[in-house]
Design a protein around this motif. Sequence first.
Motif, PDB file in Angstrom:
ATOM      1  N   PRO A   1       0.821  -1.224   0.000  1.00  0.00           N
ATOM      2  CA  PRO A   1       0.000   0.000   0.000  1.00  0.00           C
ATOM      3  C   PRO A   1       0.851   1.269   0.000  1.00  0.00           C
ATOM      4  O   PRO A   1       0.906   2.002   0.971  1.00  0.00           O
ATOM      5  N   VAL A   2       1.511   1.515  -1.111  1.00  0.00           N
ATOM      6  CA  VAL A   2       2.391   2.690  -1.216  1.00  0.00           C
ATOM      7  C   VAL A   2       1.794   3.644  -2.258  1.00  0.00           C
ATOM      8  O   VAL A   2       1.737   3.304  -3.440  1.00  0.00           O
ATOM      9  N   PRO A   3       1.337   4.816  -1.848  1.00  0.00           N
ATOM     10  CA  PRO A   3       0.681   5.713  -2.810  1.00  0.00           C
ATOM     11  C   PRO A   3       1.634   6.216  -3.888  1.00  0.00           C
ATOM     12  O   PRO A   3       2.819   6.435  -3.623  1.00  0.00           O
ATOM     13  N   ALA A   4       1.101   6.369  -5.090  1.00  0.00           N
ATOM     14  CA  ALA A   4       1.854   6.957  -6.203  1.00  0.00           C
ATOM     15  C   ALA A   4       1.193   8.298  -6.491  1.00  0.00           C
ATOM     16  O   ALA A   4       0.109   8.347  -7.068  1.00  0.00           O
ATOM     17  N   VAL A   5       1.823   9.361  -6.046  1.00  0.00           N
ATOM     18  CA  VAL A   5       1.172  10.677  -6.133  1.00  0.00           C
ATOM     19  C   VAL A   5       1.828  11.518  -7.218  1.00  0.00           C
ATOM     20  O   VAL A   5       2.962  11.961  -7.080  1.00  0.00           O
ATOM     21  N   ASP A   6       1.108  11.694  -8.309  1.00  0.00           N
ATOM     22  CA  ASP A   6       1.593  12.585  -9.378  1.00  0.00           C
ATOM     23  C   ASP A   6       0.571  13.701  -9.565  1.00  0.00           C
ATOM     24  O   ASP A   6      -0.367  13.848  -8.773  1.00  0.00           O
ATOM     25  N   GLY A   7       0.728  14.460 -10.633  1.00  0.00           N
ATOM     26  CA  GLY A   7      -0.167  15.591 -10.877  1.00  0.00           C
ATOM     27  C   GLY A   7      -1.625  15.148 -11.001  1.00  0.00           C
ATOM     28  O   GLY A   7      -2.534  15.832 -10.526  1.00  0.00           O
TER      29      GLY A   7
ATOM     30  N   THR B   1       2.471  19.605   0.980  1.00  0.00           N
ATOM     31  CA  THR B   1       1.110  19.248   0.540  1.00  0.00           C
ATOM     32  C   THR B   1       1.111  17.847  -0.059  1.00  0.00           C
ATOM     33  O   THR B   1       0.247  17.018   0.234  1.00  0.00           O
ATOM     34  N   ARG B   2       2.102  17.590  -0.893  1.00  0.00           N
ATOM     35  CA  ARG B   2       2.162  16.269  -1.547  1.00  0.00           C
ATOM     36  C   ARG B   2       2.352  15.170  -0.493  1.00  0.00           C
ATOM     37  O   ARG B   2       1.717  14.127  -0.555  1.00  0.00           O
ATOM     38  N   ALA B   3       3.178  15.448   0.487  1.00  0.00           N
ATOM     39  CA  ALA B   3       3.430  14.439   1.528  1.00  0.00           C
ATOM     40  C   ALA B   3       2.157  14.192   2.332  1.00  0.00           C
ATOM     41  O   ALA B   3       1.834  13.059   2.685  1.00  0.00           O
ATOM     42  N   ARG B   4       1.427  15.262   2.613  1.00  0.00           N
ATOM     43  CA  ARG B   4       0.195  15.092   3.395  1.00  0.00           C
ATOM     44  C   ARG B   4      -0.836  14.278   2.613  1.00  0.00           C
ATOM     45  O   ARG B   4      -1.473  13.367   3.150  1.00  0.00           O
ATOM     46  N   ILE B   5      -0.980  14.582   1.323  1.00  0.00           N
ATOM     47  CA  ILE B   5      -1.953  13.840   0.513  1.00  0.00           C
ATOM     48  C   ILE B   5      -1.525  12.369   0.390  1.00  0.00           C
ATOM     49  O   ILE B   5      -2.354  11.458   0.471  1.00  0.00           O
ATOM     50  N   ALA B   6      -0.221  12.137   0.250  1.00  0.00           N
ATOM     51  CA  ALA B   6       0.263  10.748   0.194  1.00  0.00           C
ATOM     52  C   ALA B   6      -0.074  10.017   1.497  1.00  0.00           C
ATOM     53  O   ALA B   6      -0.512   8.865   1.485  1.00  0.00           O
TER      54      ALA B   6
ATOM     55  N   ARG C   1      -2.379   6.744   1.953  1.00  0.00           N
ATOM     56  CA  ARG C   1      -1.832   5.537   2.589  1.00  0.00           C
ATOM     57  C   ARG C   1      -2.801   5.036   3.667  1.00  0.00           C
ATOM     58  O   ARG C   1      -2.998   3.847   3.839  1.00  0.00           O
ATOM     59  N   ALA C   2      -3.426   5.993   4.353  1.00  0.00           N
ATOM     60  CA  ALA C   2      -4.320   5.620   5.452  1.00  0.00           C
ATOM     61  C   ALA C   2      -5.608   4.957   4.959  1.00  0.00           C
ATOM     62  O   ALA C   2      -6.272   4.264   5.733  1.00  0.00           O
ATOM     63  N   VAL C   3      -5.977   5.193   3.710  1.00  0.00           N
ATOM     64  CA  VAL C   3      -7.241   4.600   3.230  1.00  0.00           C
ATOM     65  C   VAL C   3      -7.008   3.512   2.183  1.00  0.00           C
ATOM     66  O   VAL C   3      -7.944   3.068   1.523  1.00  0.00           O
ATOM     67  N   TYR C   4      -5.755   3.099   2.016  1.00  0.00           N
ATOM     68  CA  TYR C   4      -5.452   2.112   0.971  1.00  0.00           C
ATOM     69  C   TYR C   4      -6.217   0.813   1.203  1.00  0.00           C
ATOM     70  O   TYR C   4      -6.152   0.235   2.288  1.00  0.00           O
ATOM     71  N   PRO C   5      -6.909   0.324   0.188  1.00  0.00           N
ATOM     72  CA  PRO C   5      -7.621  -0.947   0.351  1.00  0.00           C
ATOM     73  C   PRO C   5      -6.692  -2.126   0.037  1.00  0.00           C
ATOM     74  O   PRO C   5      -5.592  -1.915  -0.482  1.00  0.00           O
ATOM     75  N   PRO C   6      -7.112  -3.353   0.308  1.00  0.00           N
ATOM     76  CA  PRO C   6      -6.268  -4.518   0.000  1.00  0.00           C
ATOM     77  C   PRO C   6      -5.979  -4.647  -1.504  1.00  0.00           C
ATOM     78  O   PRO C   6      -4.943  -5.193  -1.876  1.00  0.00           O
ATOM     79  N   GLN C   7      -6.884  -4.177  -2.354  1.00  0.00           N
ATOM     80  CA  GLN C   7      -6.638  -4.261  -3.814  1.00  0.00           C
ATOM     81  C   GLN C   7      -5.714  -3.105  -4.209  1.00  0.00           C
ATOM     82  O   GLN C   7      -6.135  -2.163  -4.894  1.00  0.00           O
ATOM     83  N   THR C   8      -4.470  -3.195  -3.811  1.00  0.00           N
ATOM     84  CA  THR C   8      -3.558  -2.067  -4.014  1.00  0.00           C
ATOM     85  C   THR C   8      -3.358  -1.763  -5.496  1.00  0.00           C
ATOM     86  O   THR C   8      -3.225  -0.612  -5.888  1.00  0.00           O
ATOM     87  N   ASP C   9      -3.327  -2.817  -6.329  1.00  0.00           N
ATOM     88  CA  ASP C   9      -3.087  -2.615  -7.764  1.00  0.00           C
ATOM     89  C   ASP C   9      -4.246  -1.846  -8.405  1.00  0.00           C
ATOM     90  O   ASP C   9      -4.047  -0.835  -9.078  1.00  0.00           O
ATOM     91  N   ALA C  10      -5.465  -2.328  -8.158  1.00  0.00           N
ATOM     92  CA  ALA C  10      -6.630  -1.680  -8.767  1.00  0.00           C
ATOM     93  C   ALA C  10      -6.779  -0.248  -8.250  1.00  0.00           C
ATOM     94  O   ALA C  10      -7.112   0.671  -9.014  1.00  0.00           O
ATOM     95  N   PHE C  11      -6.512  -0.038  -6.985  1.00  0.00           N
ATOM     96  CA  PHE C  11      -6.685   1.304  -6.420  1.00  0.00           C
ATOM     97  C   PHE C  11      -5.711   2.289  -7.060  1.00  0.00           C
ATOM     98  O   PHE C  11      -6.095   3.382  -7.487  1.00  0.00           O
ATOM     99  N   CYS C  12      -4.459   1.873  -7.147  1.00  0.00           N
ATOM    100  CA  CYS C  12      -3.444   2.752  -7.725  1.00  0.00           C
ATOM    101  C   CYS C  12      -3.790   3.085  -9.185  1.00  0.00           C
ATOM    102  O   CYS C  12      -3.770   4.246  -9.607  1.00  0.00           O
ATOM    103  N   GLU C  13      -4.166   2.057  -9.926  1.00  0.00           N
ATOM    104  CA  GLU C  13      -4.463   2.285 -11.340  1.00  0.00           C
ATOM    105  C   GLU C  13      -5.752   3.085 -11.513  1.00  0.00           C
ATOM    106  O   GLU C  13      -5.887   3.879 -12.431  1.00  0.00           O
TER     107      GLU C  13
END
Length: 332
Positions: A134-140, A161-166, A170-182
């Motif tokens: 569960p590692v967020p990928a935060v881009d534009g 700001t970017r760190a806070r949003i990441a 991270r705090a709400v990441y679901p188990p389906q990490t792949d689908a969530f990120c995509e």
Amino acid sequence: MDQTRQLMRDAVPLLLQWYRVCKRDLPWRRVRTPYSTLVSELMLQQTRVEAVKERFVRFMQRFPTAEALAAADEEAVLKLWEGLGYYARARNLHKAAKRIATEGFPQTEVGVRSLPGVGEYTAGAICSIALGLPVPAVDGNVLRIITRLTADGSNVGDAATRARIAAELRAVYPPQTDAFCEALMELGAIVCVPNGAPACGACPWNGLCRAHAAGREEAYPIRSEKPARRVVEGTVLVLRRGNAYALEKRPPGGLLAGLWQFPFFEGAAPDLGRTIAEKRAKHVFTHVEWHMTGKLVEADGRPLPYIWATAGQIAERYAIPSAFKAFAEWIV
Ligand code: SF4
């Protein structure tokens, strides 16, 4: 739990449901391995999906595994990367493949982050998509959709700001990490788009989104002004001698490091022969713009510090950056 955290939690299942139905069929989504994810994510850095599709398929056909890529010659890798730009990515990918071929693919966030060419965003994408972490990928894209969803007026140009949003993600990441990120990337790419009106009518979050509720979608994200790009005036010589053309290697550091180019001069070029044709072209990099005068020149007989290659050899062996595309048309 604060209201914004709850809003983001409520948004997760809606997004995953939407993604299951609406996701695009993209080549790198068909068969996923950690290595193929590394390839696609590096190709997609600062490059449009449409430009990557075909090249990704070609690249994976030629180098289907990290071992195959590790064994390849760097010139062959750069040649296959031709047209994608930002060639440092190709070199980093090659280096990463060499490490993976001997040590295996890293299995932790820290390990992924240590691969050459893998920054914070790319590490998040690889961890989420390929390793189930569960590692967020935060881009534009992600900053835009989250600041709209939460009507967050902070400056997204600030690292804080970017760190806070990441951290929120991270705090709400679901188990389906792949689908969530995509799904986050997909929503930003095809619905909650940056230019023009976002397609709120088609958005799974239109009942939750604070910016939409206020009719202020386009007020977000808030971003500080970018510094203007530096403009470099230069001259490119396509020097012809018989059926061969002059090429030189760029310096090993900096822009387009170590790539082949037609002789390039900041400002005017020396007189090296008879000019046959001339045209102007511009190429925009992230921080610099090249405004170029290109000249097709029949070189006189003096010795010159270049290598000479025919059109066939250039097509086969030398990756010429797309910055010179307008002048490559003279190579016949
Ligand atoms: S409702 Fe509109 S503004 Fe809000 S996230 Fe969806 S597309 Fe973006």
